[in-house]
Design a protein around this motif. Structure first.
Motif, short mmCIF file in Angstrom:
data_model
loop_
_atom_site.label_atom_id
_atom_site.label_comp_id
_atom_site.label_asym_id
_atom_site.label_seq_id
_atom_site.Cartn_x
_atom_site.Cartn_y
_atom_site.Cartn_z
N THR A 215 -1.05 2.96 -8.29
CA THR A 215 -1.89 1.76 -8.17
C THR A 215 -3.19 1.95 -8.93
OG1 THR A 215 -3.10 2.47 -6.19
CG2 THR A 215 -0.95 1.42 -5.85
N GLY A 216 -3.86 0.85 -9.17
CA GLY A 216 -5.13 0.89 -9.87
C GLY A 216 -6.33 1.01 -8.97
N GLU A 217 -6.11 1.21 -7.69
CA GLU A 217 -7.21 1.21 -6.72
C GLU A 217 -7.53 2.62 -6.22
OE1 GLU A 217 -9.09 -1.41 -5.90
OE2 GLU A 217 -7.97 -2.51 -7.41
N ARG A 218 -7.33 3.62 -7.03
CA ARG A 218 -7.53 5.00 -6.59
C ARG A 218 -8.74 5.61 -7.28
NH1 ARG A 218 -2.04 8.11 -6.42
NH2 ARG A 218 -2.87 8.88 -8.37
N SER A 219 -9.23 6.66 -6.67
CA SER A 219 -10.41 7.35 -7.21
C SER A 219 -9.99 8.34 -8.28
CB SER A 219 -11.13 8.10 -6.08
OG SER A 219 -10.32 9.17 -5.62
N GLU B 144 1.16 1.67 -14.04
CA GLU B 144 0.61 1.01 -12.86
C GLU B 144 1.67 0.16 -12.16
OE1 GLU B 144 -3.62 -0.61 -12.57
OE2 GLU B 144 -2.44 -2.46 -12.66
N TYR C 164 -6.11 2.05 -16.19
CA TYR C 164 -7.15 2.84 -15.51
C TYR C 164 -6.60 4.12 -14.87
CZ TYR C 164 -10.42 4.06 -11.75
OH TYR C 164 -11.24 4.75 -10.89
N SER C 165 -5.68 3.99 -13.93
CA SER C 165 -5.15 5.18 -13.26
C SER C 165 -4.25 6.03 -14.17
CB SER C 165 -4.38 4.78 -11.99
OG SER C 165 -5.27 4.41 -10.95
N ARG D 187 -11.20 -3.28 -12.74
CA ARG D 187 -10.54 -4.37 -12.02
C ARG D 187 -10.99 -5.72 -12.57
NH1 ARG D 187 -12.96 -3.94 -7.53
NH2 ARG D 187 -11.74 -2.12 -6.82
N ARG E 15 -14.17 1.90 -11.48
CA ARG E 15 -12.98 1.25 -10.97
C ARG E 15 -13.20 -0.25 -10.80
NH1 ARG E 15 -10.74 3.75 -5.54
NH2 ARG E 15 -12.92 3.38 -5.04
N GLY E 16 -14.37 -0.65 -10.34
CA GLY E 16 -14.66 -2.07 -10.18
C GLY E 16 -14.68 -2.80 -11.51
#
Length: 235
Positions: free
Chosen positions: A117-121, A53, A199-200, A192, A188-189
């Motif tokens: 990043t950790g903000e991906r689907s 990440e 996560y990713s 976080r 994902r939430g």
């Protein structure tokens, strides 16, 4: 295709100079990482990709540099062998720890780094997993990531009652080659909120593992300093 993967935690504390007096506390984790990387080496990949990440989604070539100076120690690392055409990009901490582990293990084969990043689907991470697995005929992965950072009152994310159960799910998925798609279903939430840095990277690993069979070994599971650390070997 992906032939083997090593899953390792990514705290800078794995570097003894960064851990200072606490360095011996993570000796067992370092030994497990070495065992996981030995299994990847034994699979004879044509290319090893380190996934971790960071702030961007970026591919880093061999020669990219990282540093632990922001953590107060005079230690720099290079991804792979020092090359005349060294990559000028800077590795995020997760990939810097990965580069340190590879140097410690004596890895001298082709290597690339993938910052995500950790903000991906799941869909995006899954596509990347398939793409990375196709970068060479035989691909190995070093997947860097930590579990929850909320296991104790003194943890970076303070104590969260959900953390222990989520870490148990991570451990089971790593042990079982994620055969039931647990990582794809990880919210994902929630990741976080619990400060999960894997996560990713773990979703990419799950998508890249296109095998009906294999061996998953969980070499280490623990929560030193209130953070979930896992070391696993997939072959």
């Amino acid at each position: 295709m992906l032939v083997a993967a090593a899953v390792c935690p990514c705290p800078p504390l794995l570097v003894p100079e960064a851990a200072a007096g606490a360095a011996p506390e993570l000796d067992v984790v370092r030994a497990a990482c070495q065992e996981a990387l030995d299994a990847v080496r034994a699979a004879e990949p044509d290319l090893l990709v380190v996934v971790g990440e960071g702030a961007d989604n970026a591919l880093h070539e061999a020669g990219a540099r990282g540093s632990f100076r922001p953590f107060g120690v005079d230690v720099d690392v290079v991804l792979g062998a020092r090359a005349a055409d060294a990559d000028s990009t800077v590795l995020p901490p997760s990939l810097a720890v990965g580069a340190w582990l590879l140097a410690r293990a004596g890895w001298d084969g082709p290597v690339r780094g993938y910052e995500v990043t950790g903000e991906r689907s799941w869909a995006v991470n899954g596509e990347d997993g398939v793409r990375i697995a196709g970068m060479a005929e035989r691909v190995g992965l070093l997947v860097m990531g930590d579990g929850t950072a909320c296991r104790t009152l003194k943890a970076p994310g303070y104590l969260d009652d959900r953390a222990e159960g989520v870490d148990a799910g991570i451990a089971a998925a790593l042990r079982g080659l994620d055969s039931d798609g647990w990582f794809a279903g990880l919210d994902r939430g929630l990741a976080r909120e619990l400060k999960i840095s894997g996560y990713s990277p773990w979703q990419i690993l799950s998508a890249a593992w296109q095998k009906d069979r294999g061996t998953g070994r969980l070499l280490y599971e623990g929560a030193p300093y209130g953070v979930g650390y896992f070391v696993a070997s997939w072959t």
